[in-house]
Design a protein around this motif. Structure first.
Motif, PDB file in Angstrom:
ATOM      1  N   ASP A 262     -21.386 -36.119  10.765  1.00  0.00           N
ATOM      2  CA  ASP A 262     -20.110 -36.481  11.389  1.00  0.00           C
ATOM      3  C   ASP A 262     -19.914 -35.708  12.695  1.00  0.00           C
ATOM      4  O   ASP A 262     -19.454 -36.261  13.697  1.00  0.00           O
ATOM      5  N   ARG A 263     -20.261 -34.417  12.687  1.00  0.00           N
ATOM      6  CA  ARG A 263     -20.135 -33.569  13.881  1.00  0.00           C
ATOM      7  C   ARG A 263     -21.023 -34.081  15.011  1.00  0.00           C
ATOM      8  O   ARG A 263     -20.602 -34.194  16.158  1.00  0.00           O
ATOM      9  N   GLU A 264     -22.273 -34.395  14.667  1.00  0.00           N
ATOM     10  CA  GLU A 264     -23.224 -34.874  15.667  1.00  0.00           C
ATOM     11  C   GLU A 264     -22.777 -36.220  16.255  1.00  0.00           C
ATOM     12  O   GLU A 264     -22.873 -36.444  17.461  1.00  0.00           O
ATOM     13  N   GLU A 265     -22.269 -37.099  15.393  1.00  0.00           N
ATOM     14  CA  GLU A 265     -21.793 -38.410  15.845  1.00  0.00           C
ATOM     15  C   GLU A 265     -20.617 -38.263  16.817  1.00  0.00           C
ATOM     16  O   GLU A 265     -20.573 -38.905  17.865  1.00  0.00           O
ATOM     17  N   LEU A 266     -19.672 -37.395  16.483  1.00  0.00           N
ATOM     18  CA  LEU A 266     -18.512 -37.189  17.357  1.00  0.00           C
ATOM     19  C   LEU A 266     -18.932 -36.511  18.662  1.00  0.00           C
ATOM     20  O   LEU A 266     -18.425 -36.849  19.729  1.00  0.00           O
ATOM     21  N   ALA A 267     -19.879 -35.572  18.596  1.00  0.00           N
ATOM     22  CA  ALA A 267     -20.366 -34.909  19.815  1.00  0.00           C
ATOM     23  C   ALA A 267     -20.998 -35.936  20.762  1.00  0.00           C
ATOM     24  O   ALA A 267     -20.772 -35.892  21.971  1.00  0.00           O
ATOM     25  N   ARG A 268     -21.780 -36.870  20.197  1.00  0.00           N
ATOM     26  CA  ARG A 268     -22.364 -37.930  21.022  1.00  0.00           C
ATOM     27  C   ARG A 268     -21.266 -38.788  21.658  1.00  0.00           C
ATOM     28  O   ARG A 268     -21.327 -39.118  22.837  1.00  0.00           O
ATOM     29  N   LYS A 269     -20.258 -39.121  20.861  1.00  0.00           N
ATOM     30  CA  LYS A 269     -19.151 -39.943  21.354  1.00  0.00           C
ATOM     31  C   LYS A 269     -18.410 -39.233  22.493  1.00  0.00           C
ATOM     32  O   LYS A 269     -18.027 -39.850  23.478  1.00  0.00           O
ATOM     33  N   LEU A 270     -18.241 -37.915  22.347  1.00  0.00           N
ATOM     34  CA  LEU A 270     -17.529 -37.129  23.352  1.00  0.00           C
ATOM     35  C   LEU A 270     -18.427 -36.692  24.506  1.00  0.00           C
ATOM     36  O   LEU A 270     -17.943 -36.110  25.478  1.00  0.00           O
TER      37      LEU A 270
ATOM     38  N   ALA B  82     -12.190  -0.497   5.821  1.00  0.00           N
ATOM     39  CA  ALA B  82     -11.572  -1.805   6.051  1.00  0.00           C
ATOM     40  C   ALA B  82     -10.989  -1.917   7.456  1.00  0.00           C
ATOM     41  O   ALA B  82     -10.967  -2.995   8.030  1.00  0.00           O
ATOM     42  N   SER B  83     -10.537  -0.811   8.025  1.00  0.00           N
ATOM     43  CA  SER B  83      -9.929  -0.857   9.357  1.00  0.00           C
ATOM     44  C   SER B  83     -10.942  -1.236  10.429  1.00  0.00           C
ATOM     45  O   SER B  83     -10.564  -1.651  11.511  1.00  0.00           O
ATOM     46  N   SER B  84     -12.254  -1.106  10.162  1.00  0.00           N
ATOM     47  CA  SER B  84     -13.252  -1.447  11.174  1.00  0.00           C
ATOM     48  C   SER B  84     -13.706  -2.905  11.065  1.00  0.00           C
ATOM     49  O   SER B  84     -14.447  -3.393  11.894  1.00  0.00           O
ATOM     50  N   TRP B  85     -13.247  -3.605  10.033  1.00  0.00           N
ATOM     51  CA  TRP B  85     -13.657  -4.995   9.830  1.00  0.00           C
ATOM     52  C   TRP B  85     -12.787  -5.914  10.660  1.00  0.00           C
ATOM     53  O   TRP B  85     -11.579  -5.753  10.749  1.00  0.00           O
ATOM     54  N   THR B  86     -13.409  -6.880  11.312  1.00  0.00           N
ATOM     55  CA  THR B  86     -12.653  -7.888  12.047  1.00  0.00           C
ATOM     56  C   THR B  86     -13.081  -9.255  11.551  1.00  0.00           C
ATOM     57  O   THR B  86     -14.267  -9.476  11.289  1.00  0.00           O
ATOM     58  N   PRO B  87     -12.147 -10.171  11.391  1.00  0.00           N
ATOM     59  CA  PRO B  87     -12.490 -11.502  10.891  1.00  0.00           C
ATOM     60  C   PRO B  87     -13.296 -12.278  11.927  1.00  0.00           C
ATOM     61  O   PRO B  87     -13.202 -12.005  13.117  1.00  0.00           O
ATOM     62  N   PRO B  88     -14.105 -13.247  11.467  1.00  0.00           N
ATOM     63  CA  PRO B  88     -14.856 -14.061  12.420  1.00  0.00           C
ATOM     64  C   PRO B  88     -13.910 -14.896  13.269  1.00  0.00           C
ATOM     65  O   PRO B  88     -12.820 -15.239  12.836  1.00  0.00           O
ATOM     66  N   VAL B  89     -14.336 -15.206  14.465  1.00  0.00           N
ATOM     67  CA  VAL B  89     -13.520 -15.985  15.389  1.00  0.00           C
ATOM     68  C   VAL B  89     -14.180 -17.338  15.604  1.00  0.00           C
ATOM     69  O   VAL B  89     -15.372 -17.413  15.842  1.00  0.00           O
ATOM     70  N   HIS B  90     -13.417 -18.405  15.467  1.00  0.00           N
ATOM     71  CA  HIS B  90     -13.923 -19.742  15.761  1.00  0.00           C
ATOM     72  C   HIS B  90     -13.695 -19.973  17.238  1.00  0.00           C
ATOM     73  O   HIS B  90     -12.563 -19.963  17.702  1.00  0.00           O
ATOM     74  N   ARG B  91     -14.797 -20.119  17.984  1.00  0.00           N
ATOM     75  CA  ARG B  91     -14.702 -20.267  19.428  1.00  0.00           C
ATOM     76  C   ARG B  91     -14.874 -21.727  19.834  1.00  0.00           C
ATOM     77  O   ARG B  91     -15.948 -22.276  19.638  1.00  0.00           O
ATOM     78  N   PRO B  92     -13.846 -22.358  20.405  1.00  0.00           N
ATOM     79  CA  PRO B  92     -14.038 -23.737  20.870  1.00  0.00           C
ATOM     80  C   PRO B  92     -14.907 -23.739  22.115  1.00  0.00           C
ATOM     81  O   PRO B  92     -14.870 -22.809  22.904  1.00  0.00           O
ATOM     82  N   CYS B  93     -15.729 -24.743  22.234  1.00  0.00           N
ATOM     83  CA  CYS B  93     -16.519 -24.872  23.453  1.00  0.00           C
ATOM     84  C   CYS B  93     -15.664 -25.546  24.517  1.00  0.00           C
ATOM     85  O   CYS B  93     -14.619 -26.103  24.228  1.00  0.00           O
ATOM     86  N   SER B  94     -16.121 -25.503  25.732  1.00  0.00           N
ATOM     87  CA  SER B  94     -15.340 -26.131  26.799  1.00  0.00           C
ATOM     88  C   SER B  94     -15.431 -27.645  26.680  1.00  0.00           C
ATOM     89  O   SER B  94     -16.468 -28.192  26.350  1.00  0.00           O
ATOM     90  N   LEU B  95     -14.333 -28.290  26.900  1.00  0.00           N
ATOM     91  CA  LEU B  95     -14.285 -29.748  26.808  1.00  0.00           C
ATOM     92  C   LEU B  95     -14.776 -30.371  28.104  1.00  0.00           C
ATOM     93  O   LEU B  95     -14.521 -29.861  29.187  1.00  0.00           O
ATOM     94  N   THR B  96     -15.472 -31.460  27.976  1.00  0.00           N
ATOM     95  CA  THR B  96     -15.879 -32.206  29.148  1.00  0.00           C
ATOM     96  C   THR B  96     -14.885 -33.323  29.430  1.00  0.00           C
ATOM     97  O   THR B  96     -14.978 -33.981  30.442  1.00  0.00           O
ATOM     98  N   ARG B  97     -13.945 -33.531  28.497  1.00  0.00           N
ATOM     99  CA  ARG B  97     -12.917 -34.554  28.649  1.00  0.00           C
ATOM    100  C   ARG B  97     -11.593 -33.953  28.195  1.00  0.00           C
ATOM    101  O   ARG B  97     -11.578 -33.033  27.407  1.00  0.00           O
ATOM    102  N   PRO B  98     -10.489 -34.533  28.619  1.00  0.00           N
ATOM    103  CA  PRO B  98      -9.202 -34.051  28.102  1.00  0.00           C
ATOM    104  C   PRO B  98      -9.079 -34.408  26.621  1.00  0.00           C
ATOM    105  O   PRO B  98      -9.707 -35.353  26.149  1.00  0.00           O
ATOM    106  N   ALA B  99      -8.315 -33.639  25.889  1.00  0.00           N
ATOM    107  CA  ALA B  99      -8.148 -33.850  24.445  1.00  0.00           C
ATOM    108  C   ALA B  99      -7.719 -35.282  24.128  1.00  0.00           C
ATOM    109  O   ALA B  99      -8.135 -35.850  23.131  1.00  0.00           O
ATOM    110  N   SER B 100      -6.932 -35.884  24.991  1.00  0.00           N
ATOM    111  CA  SER B 100      -6.449 -37.247  24.728  1.00  0.00           C
ATOM    112  C   SER B 100      -7.581 -38.258  24.705  1.00  0.00           C
ATOM    113  O   SER B 100      -7.464 -39.311  24.080  1.00  0.00           O
ATOM    114  N   ALA B 101      -8.725 -37.943  25.302  1.00  0.00           N
ATOM    115  CA  ALA B 101      -9.841 -38.874  25.340  1.00  0.00           C
ATOM    116  C   ALA B 101     -10.533 -39.024  23.988  1.00  0.00           C
ATOM    117  O   ALA B 101     -11.152 -40.025  23.715  1.00  0.00           O
ATOM    118  N   TRP B 102     -10.441 -38.005  23.132  1.00  0.00           N
ATOM    119  CA  TRP B 102     -11.135 -38.085  21.841  1.00  0.00           C
ATOM    120  C   TRP B 102     -10.193 -38.247  20.672  1.00  0.00           C
ATOM    121  O   TRP B 102     -10.641 -38.359  19.540  1.00  0.00           O
TER     122      TRP B 102
END
Length: 119
Positions: free
Chosen positions: A58-66, A97-117
């Protein structure tokens, strides 16, 4: 639960025409959408291989579409059984525990405006 021909569960499926908050899937969920190819995701270790494969496709299909590059997917390391020594026992697991940081989900840069997808 109820199933479609593709074998995907429809238990958490949104009504026809509706999408999740990121506009990338038809399932009701919170947080990062695993089907969003713009973000790196980590699947739970307990997720079945078949479900992971469906989501990757599903991810690959949407990436191709976008017309964007699909960010990678990973699988979390399973937790050790009670009383079992973790395979990676060491400084990271023994760090305060104070040295632990949660993982960060990093969005990639869009090649289109959000409204396009979202439509």
């Amino acid at each position: 639960g109820d199933r479609r021909d593709s074998g995907r569960t429809t238990r958490n499926k949104l009504p026809p025409g509706e999408k999740c908050a990121t506009g990338t899937c038809e399932y009701k969920h919170t947080g990062v959408c695993w089907r969003d190819p713009r973000v790196e995701v980590t699947f739970p270790a307990t997720m079945s291989k078949g479900v992971k494969e469906i989501i990757r496709k599903d991810r690959e299909e949407l990436a191709r579409k976008l017309k964007i590059e699909c960010r990678p997917c990973g699988v979390a390391m399973p937790l050790p059984a009670i009383g079992e020594t973790p395979a990676l026992a060491g400084a990271a697991l023994n760090a305060p525990a104070s040295s632990w940081t949660p993982p960060v989900h990093r969005p990639c840069s869009l090649t289109r405006p959000a409204s396009a997808w979202t439509g």
